[in-house]
Design a protein around this motif. Structure first.
Motif, mmCIF file in Angstrom:
data_model
loop_
_atom_site.group_PDB
_atom_site.id
_atom_site.type_symbol
_atom_site.label_atom_id
_atom_site.label_comp_id
_atom_site.label_asym_id
_atom_site.label_seq_id
_atom_site.Cartn_x
_atom_site.Cartn_y
_atom_site.Cartn_z
ATOM 1 N N GLY A 212 0.803 -1.294 -0.053
ATOM 2 C CA GLY A 212 -0.098 -0.062 -0.162
ATOM 3 C C GLY A 212 0.619 1.385 -0.033
ATOM 4 N N THR A 213 2.150 0.942 0.812
ATOM 5 C CA THR A 213 2.885 2.312 0.342
ATOM 6 C C THR A 213 3.811 2.151 -0.896
ATOM 7 O OG1 THR A 213 3.428 1.728 3.040
ATOM 8 C CG2 THR A 213 4.899 3.071 1.857
ATOM 9 N N PHE A 214 3.675 1.187 -1.297
ATOM 10 C CA PHE A 214 4.698 1.354 -3.068
ATOM 11 C C PHE A 214 3.309 2.438 -3.147
ATOM 12 C CE2 PHE A 214 4.673 0.847 -6.779
ATOM 13 C CZ PHE A 214 6.422 0.817 -7.224
ATOM 14 N N ASP A 215 2.168 1.742 -3.201
ATOM 15 C CA ASP A 215 1.283 2.595 -4.567
ATOM 16 C C ASP A 215 0.808 3.925 -4.442
ATOM 17 O OD1 ASP A 215 0.672 -0.014 -5.576
ATOM 18 O OD2 ASP A 215 -1.408 -0.697 -4.380
ATOM 19 N N GLN A 216 0.976 4.334 -2.791
ATOM 20 C CA GLN A 216 0.981 6.052 -2.650
ATOM 21 C C GLN A 216 1.532 6.346 -3.419
ATOM 22 O OE1 GLN A 216 -2.044 7.025 -1.517
ATOM 23 N NE2 GLN A 216 -3.047 4.498 -0.745
ATOM 24 N N ILE A 217 3.014 6.276 -2.633
ATOM 25 C CA ILE A 217 4.125 7.268 -4.044
ATOM 26 C C ILE A 217 4.316 6.840 -5.573
ATOM 27 C CG2 ILE A 217 6.764 7.352 -3.476
ATOM 28 C CD1 ILE A 217 6.097 6.366 -1.112
ATOM 29 N N ASN A 218 3.732 5.669 -6.036
ATOM 30 C CA ASN A 218 4.504 5.915 -7.361
ATOM 31 C C ASN A 218 2.683 6.279 -7.815
ATOM 32 O OD1 ASN A 218 4.951 4.717 -10.259
ATOM 33 N ND2 ASN A 218 3.897 2.506 -9.334
ATOM 34 N N PHE A 219 1.933 6.328 -7.441
ATOM 35 C CA PHE A 219 1.048 7.011 -8.174
ATOM 36 C C PHE A 219 0.237 8.933 -7.842
ATOM 37 C CE2 PHE A 219 -2.324 4.836 -5.612
ATOM 38 C CZ PHE A 219 -3.116 5.635 -4.657
ATOM 39 N N ARG A 220 0.910 8.843 -6.783
ATOM 40 C CA ARG A 220 1.237 10.497 -6.368
ATOM 41 C C ARG A 220 2.077 10.470 -7.333
ATOM 42 N NH1 ARG A 220 -3.327 10.249 -5.123
ATOM 43 N NH2 ARG A 220 -3.474 10.636 -2.813
ATOM 44 N N ALA A 221 3.878 10.230 -7.097
ATOM 45 C CA ALA A 221 5.064 10.567 -8.586
ATOM 46 C C ALA A 221 4.822 10.391 -10.084
ATOM 47 C CB ALA A 221 5.856 10.319 -7.565
ATOM 48 N N ASN A 222 3.395 9.341 -9.991
ATOM 49 C CA ASN A 222 4.372 8.935 -11.713
ATOM 50 C C ASN A 222 2.534 8.772 -12.106
ATOM 51 O OD1 ASN A 222 6.960 8.656 -11.316
ATOM 52 N ND2 ASN A 222 6.612 6.877 -10.565
ATOM 53 N N GLY A 223 1.876 8.989 -11.263
ATOM 54 C CA GLY A 223 1.057 8.904 -11.820
ATOM 55 C C GLY A 223 0.121 7.966 -11.883
ATOM 56 N N TYR A 224 -1.550 7.967 -12.244
ATOM 57 C CA TYR A 224 -2.332 6.349 -12.758
ATOM 58 C C TYR A 224 -2.128 5.825 -14.130
ATOM 59 C CZ TYR A 224 -6.685 3.913 -13.283
ATOM 60 O OH TYR A 224 -7.200 2.436 -13.695
ATOM 61 N N ASP A 225 -1.992 6.353 -14.506
ATOM 62 C CA ASP A 225 -1.707 5.821 -16.004
ATOM 63 C C ASP A 225 -0.376 4.824 -15.788
ATOM 64 O OD1 ASP A 225 -4.040 6.451 -17.583
ATOM 65 O OD2 ASP A 225 -3.225 8.421 -18.072
ATOM 66 N N PHE A 226 1.100 5.308 -15.655
ATOM 67 C CA PHE A 226 2.257 4.740 -14.970
ATOM 68 C C PHE A 226 1.727 3.907 -13.705
ATOM 69 C CE2 PHE A 226 6.278 3.675 -13.510
ATOM 70 C CZ PHE A 226 6.889 3.507 -13.905
ATOM 71 N N GLN A 313 -3.392 14.723 -5.948
ATOM 72 C CA GLN A 313 -4.491 13.918 -4.825
ATOM 73 C C GLN A 313 -5.725 12.642 -5.890
ATOM 74 O OE1 GLN A 313 -4.555 17.018 -1.948
ATOM 75 N NE2 GLN A 313 -2.966 14.965 -0.173
ATOM 76 N N ASP A 314 -5.818 13.207 -7.031
ATOM 77 C CA ASP A 314 -6.422 12.773 -7.402
ATOM 78 C C ASP A 314 -6.542 11.266 -7.972
ATOM 79 O OD1 ASP A 314 -4.652 11.805 -9.457
ATOM 80 O OD2 ASP A 314 -5.359 13.010 -11.330
ATOM 81 N N THR A 315 -5.990 10.626 -7.190
ATOM 82 C CA THR A 315 -5.531 9.029 -7.326
ATOM 83 C C THR A 315 -5.968 8.298 -5.658
ATOM 84 O OG1 THR A 315 -4.347 8.380 -9.443
ATOM 85 C CG2 THR A 315 -5.484 6.445 -8.120
ATOM 86 N N VAL A 316 -7.043 7.887 -5.554
ATOM 87 C CA VAL A 316 -7.667 7.075 -4.225
ATOM 88 C C VAL A 316 -7.309 6.001 -4.224
ATOM 89 C CG1 VAL A 316 -9.612 6.398 -2.904
ATOM 90 C CG2 VAL A 316 -8.950 8.930 -3.351
ATOM 91 N N GLU A 317 -6.604 4.971 -3.347
ATOM 92 C CA GLU A 317 -6.231 3.326 -3.548
ATOM 93 C C GLU A 317 -8.135 2.766 -3.052
ATOM 94 O OE1 GLU A 317 -4.309 0.861 -5.192
ATOM 95 O OE2 GLU A 317 -2.924 1.029 -2.434
ATOM 96 N N ALA A 318 -9.180 2.196 -3.349
ATOM 97 C CA ALA A 318 -10.198 1.950 -2.897
ATOM 98 C C ALA A 318 -10.444 0.139 -3.396
ATOM 99 C CB ALA A 318 -11.359 2.643 -3.617
ATOM 100 N N PRO A 319 -10.055 -0.893 -2.727
ATOM 101 C CA PRO A 319 -10.475 -1.849 -2.995
ATOM 102 C C PRO A 319 -11.645 -2.220 -3.550
ATOM 103 C CG PRO A 319 -8.348 -2.037 -1.874
ATOM 104 C CD PRO A 319 -8.659 -1.068 -1.647
ATOM 105 N N THR A 320 -13.128 -2.332 -3.613
ATOM 106 C CA THR A 320 -14.297 -2.545 -4.326
ATOM 107 C C THR A 320 -14.254 -4.395 -4.579
ATOM 108 O OG1 THR A 320 -13.853 -0.609 -5.171
ATOM 109 C CG2 THR A 320 -15.930 -1.912 -5.868
ATOM 110 N N ASP A 321 -15.275 -4.959 -3.641
ATOM 111 C CA ASP A 321 -16.085 -6.830 -3.436
ATOM 112 C C ASP A 321 -17.112 -6.297 -4.372
ATOM 113 O OD1 ASP A 321 -13.474 -6.666 -2.300
ATOM 114 O OD2 ASP A 321 -14.454 -7.705 -0.523
ATOM 115 N N GLY A 322 -17.306 -7.352 -5.448
ATOM 116 C CA GLY A 322 -19.081 -7.774 -5.486
ATOM 117 C C GLY A 322 -19.100 -8.668 -5.902
ATOM 118 N N PHE A 323 -19.906 -9.292 -6.991
ATOM 119 C CA PHE A 323 -20.321 -10.846 -7.638
ATOM 120 C C PHE A 323 -20.456 -10.677 -8.837
ATOM 121 C CE2 PHE A 323 -22.760 -9.524 -3.661
ATOM 122 C CZ PHE A 323 -22.776 -10.910 -3.055
#
Length: 436
Positions: A212-226, A313-323
């Motif tokens: 989770g720490t890696f994810d936050q730094i990565n999309f904050r520093a390099n953007g969602y697409d990367f 801060q346009d990307t949010v890590e939000a795990p989503t569950d469903g069916f």
């Protein structure tokens, strides 16, 4: 989150983005599938029964789901025959399960891990369901529920954000301001250290929190697409952008709680609860560790700070569950009716009564009973431009478990030798992503 203990998870609704790449093989089911359908392969379909494979074995979600199925039966006259396995077993055996004689409907995760099974033809498109339920969900949920082919495969029920948690009373007492930029964040860490607080609580004994720490730094520093390209195996781990993530992480690592690899996330949470730590990056399920009502009401959170203004801060890590619906459901019409019901605000509201730690995926569900934290979690996800799911859902789970988890633990223990570590990750990634 999917690995929180006994049944508490803090999900929420959402708004806009999906994981484009798929292609990797998810999971690792092997040998004899212990996960088998309720009715068995030779049983004729019962038009009044829908079979459902579930990973919700913990008491709280299990009861919450049972309440939904009971309400559906009362409304439709159809019975839901539930086949429950513990979450880890379910995930480990899902591949062989879906290739065998699975239940009509099954619980699963949004985004990449859903897309893999859709791409392999192991799930049935449910566009006709979305024609009826689509108006209940924001744009992000639509995207998270689609396969690579643009068809819908998942009905989302809940999600929850990752954020930086803190105690309001500590910030008030010390005069701390919520940091919105990286420089502000570093300055706050330094101040907390001077004030004899552990700036960032941290426990990585189970190896997933560091993801989770890696994810936050990565999309904050390099953007969602990367970030999405990297998770999908399309970008290189030896790219300078990835090295930048580790350089930034190295900058804040001295402010993390020492001995993290030997500490559980729950024990780390207790240092925040006891006001020995100033901040804690975690999913909103951390609230379950605050058993004292006053302490829970004192808990608050903020979005991980901006690193590059281009991404804010346009990307949010939000795990989503469903069916999802399996490839050849015995009772397809009943399955479609169940999935349509699961996509209604009424179904989500029933779930929330038994599991108030979660937030509904639908924007139409009644939020009047939400706690302050739930409302804030809802808003954070609803306002996000992009949503990610967490590394072990955004990428191949065999890659994250066998390569990334031990690699990040090695980094946390000793942040030297990053270049060789990234070269090793890239070599292993190529091998794993080249497999079926």
């Amino acid at each position: 989150m999917h690995r929180t203990p006994s049944g508490l998870t803090l999900p929420s609704p959402s708004r806009r983005t999906l994981l484009r790449g798929v292609g990797g093989a998810a999971v690792l089911g092997a040998g004899i599938p212990l996960l088998s359908a309720c009715g068995g392969s030779g049983t004729a379909a019962d038009p009044k029964t829908v079979t459902l494979g579930s990973k919700a074995s913990d008491p709280v979600p299990k009861k919450a789901f049972a309440d939904i199925y009971a309400a559906f039966q009362k409304e439709s006259g159809l019975t839901v025959d539930v086949n429950t396995k513990d979450s880890n077993t379910f995930q480990e055996q899902i591949n062989s399960y879906l290739q065998g004689t699975p239940d009509d409907v099954f619980t699963w995760f949004a985004g990449y891990r859903m897309q893999f099974f859709a791409a392999k033809g192991l799930a049935t498109p449910i566009d006709e369901v979305w024609q009826k339920i689509g108006g209940n969900f924001p744009d992000a949920m639509h995207k998270l529920s689609k396969g690579e082919d643009g068809k819908y495969y998942l009905v989302p029920l809940y999600t929850y954000p990752w954020a930086v948690f803190y105690r309001k009373s500590v910030f008030q007492e010390k005069g701390y301001e919520v940091p919105t930029t990286w420089d502000d964040f570093i300055a706050l860490c330094k101040q907390m250290q001077q004030d004899k607080l552990v700036p960032i609580a941290f426990g990585d004994k189970d190896a997933w929190p560091a993801l989770g720490t890696f994810d936050q730094i990565n999309f904050r520093a390099n953007g969602y697409d990367f970030h999405v390209e990297l998770m999908a195996g399309k970008a290189s781990w030896t790219d300078a952008k990835v090295r930048k993530v580790f350089d930034l992480w190295t900058e804040i690592l001295p402010y993390h709680q020492e001995g993290a690899v030997g500490r559980t996330w729950q024990d780390a949470a207790q240092t925040l609860a006891s006001k020995k730590a100033g901040m804690y990056l975690m999913g909103t399920f951390v609230a379950q560790q605050f058993t004292d009502k006053a302490a829970l009401e004192d808990l608050d959170f903020f979005a991980f700070p901006e690193i590059d203004p281009a991404y804010g801060q346009d990307t949010v890590e939000a795990p989503t569950d469903g069916f999802m619906m399996s490839r050849s459901p015995k009772n397809k019409s009943g399955s479609l009716k169940l999935l349509e019901y699961l996509g209604t605000p009424a179904a989500e509201e029933i779930y929330l009564k038994s599991d108030p730690s979660v937030v509904a995926a639908s924007t139409k569900a009644d939020t009047s009973s939400y706690t302050t934290l739930q409302k804030k979690a809802y808003d954070m996800i609803a306002d996000a431009k992009n949503l990610t799911q967490f590394m072990d859902r955004d990428s191949r789970p065999d890659f994250t478990s066998t390569v990334m988890q031990p690699a990040l633990q090695k980094f946390v223990r000793d942040p030297k030798g990053v270049d060789s570590l990234l070269s090793s990750i890239e070599r292993q990634k190529k091998t794993i992503f080249a497999s079926s």
